[in-house]
Design a protein around this motif. Structure first.
Motif, short mmCIF file in Angstrom:
data_model
loop_
_atom_site.label_atom_id
_atom_site.label_comp_id
_atom_site.label_asym_id
_atom_site.label_seq_id
_atom_site.Cartn_x
_atom_site.Cartn_y
_atom_site.Cartn_z
N SER A 23 15.18 5.76 5.48
CA SER A 23 15.68 5.93 6.85
C SER A 23 15.89 4.60 7.57
CB SER A 23 14.68 6.78 7.64
OG SER A 23 13.42 6.13 7.68
N ASP A 24 16.03 3.51 6.82
CA ASP A 24 16.22 2.17 7.38
C ASP A 24 15.00 1.71 8.18
OD1 ASP A 24 18.28 0.62 6.61
OD2 ASP A 24 19.55 0.98 8.37
N THR A 25 13.85 2.28 7.88
CA THR A 25 12.61 1.91 8.52
C THR A 25 11.84 0.98 7.59
OG1 THR A 25 12.50 4.03 9.66
CG2 THR A 25 10.45 2.81 9.49
N SER A 26 11.29 -0.09 8.14
CA SER A 26 10.50 -1.04 7.35
C SER A 26 9.02 -0.85 7.64
CB SER A 26 10.89 -2.48 7.70
OG SER A 26 12.23 -2.70 7.39
N VAL A 55 -1.18 -2.43 8.99
CA VAL A 55 0.11 -1.78 8.75
C VAL A 55 1.01 -2.06 9.95
CG1 VAL A 55 1.30 0.41 8.32
CG2 VAL A 55 -1.01 0.06 7.44
N CYS A 56 2.20 -2.59 9.69
CA CYS A 56 3.19 -2.85 10.73
C CYS A 56 4.44 -2.04 10.42
CB CYS A 56 3.57 -4.33 10.79
SG CYS A 56 2.21 -5.43 11.18
N TRP A 57 5.01 -1.40 11.42
CA TRP A 57 6.22 -0.59 11.25
C TRP A 57 7.40 -1.21 11.98
CZ3 TRP A 57 6.64 3.55 8.09
CH2 TRP A 57 5.45 4.12 7.63
N LEU A 60 8.08 -4.81 13.97
CA LEU A 60 6.86 -5.56 13.67
C LEU A 60 6.81 -5.91 12.18
CD1 LEU A 60 3.86 -4.04 15.66
CD2 LEU A 60 4.89 -6.28 15.90
N ALA A 61 7.29 -4.98 11.34
CA ALA A 61 7.34 -5.24 9.89
C ALA A 61 8.32 -6.36 9.58
CB ALA A 61 7.72 -3.98 9.13
N THR A 62 9.44 -6.39 10.28
CA THR A 62 10.43 -7.45 10.08
C THR A 62 9.87 -8.80 10.51
OG1 THR A 62 12.21 -5.86 10.43
CG2 THR A 62 12.78 -8.19 10.65
N ILE A 63 9.16 -8.82 11.64
CA ILE A 63 8.52 -10.05 12.11
C ILE A 63 7.49 -10.51 11.08
CG2 ILE A 63 7.04 -11.07 13.89
CD1 ILE A 63 9.97 -10.56 14.76
#
Length: 148
Positions: A23-26, A55-57, A60-63
């Motif tokens: 779903s384009d979610t990281s 866990v970062c979503w 925040l995951a991209t950062i």
């Protein structure tokens, strides 16, 4: 009323593992070490280290993927979540910290232009940061928001 809030300051134990879902979610996972030290009865300095699963979503995951590396000192705000899974027929439990805020602390990372102790609120879509990023917050409603 109940509150589930965690604040941690520690050092990253390994580079984040980042997955990009359908779903384009990281999502990024990494460990964070926090330490406490004290002097015992015999006058010896004792240090206890706790390891936390972070866990970062989404943004925040991209950062985390772009700026967080092993050894980075971080300030994390989030909530505790415990989940279970089956492994070899045994039920296992894992406790994780779901980050709402991530702030880079300490020295600037080499190669990353970051400004220490600066906090950002998550914003809508941001392709490339227009300013330095040292921290980032997920507002908890599933949307990311930056203040610019």
């Amino acid at each position: 009323m109940s509150i589930n809030k965690v604040i941690l300051v520690g050092h990253v134990g390994k580079d984040p593992e980042v997955r990009h879902l359908d779903s384009d979610t990281s999502v990024a996972n990494f460990t964070l070490a926090t330490s406490e030290s004290y002097t015992n009865k015999s006058g010896e300095r004792v240090e206890n280290t706790e390891w936390h699963n972070i866990v970062c979503w989404r943004k925040l995951a991209t950062i985390a993927e772009n700026y967080v590396k092993k050894g980075t000192q971080l300030y994390i705000e989030g909530k505790i979540k415990t989940r279970s899974y089956e492994q070899d027929g045994n039920k296992k439990y894992i406790t994780e910290i779901y980050a709402d805020t991530l702030q880079l602390l300490g020295k600037k990372n080499e190669g990353a232009q970051t400004e220490n102790n600066k906090t950002f609120q998550p914003a809508a879509e941001v392709k490339e940061p227009q300013t330095d990023i040292s921290s980032y917050t997920n507002n908890g409603n599933g949307e990311d928001d930056l203040p610019f």
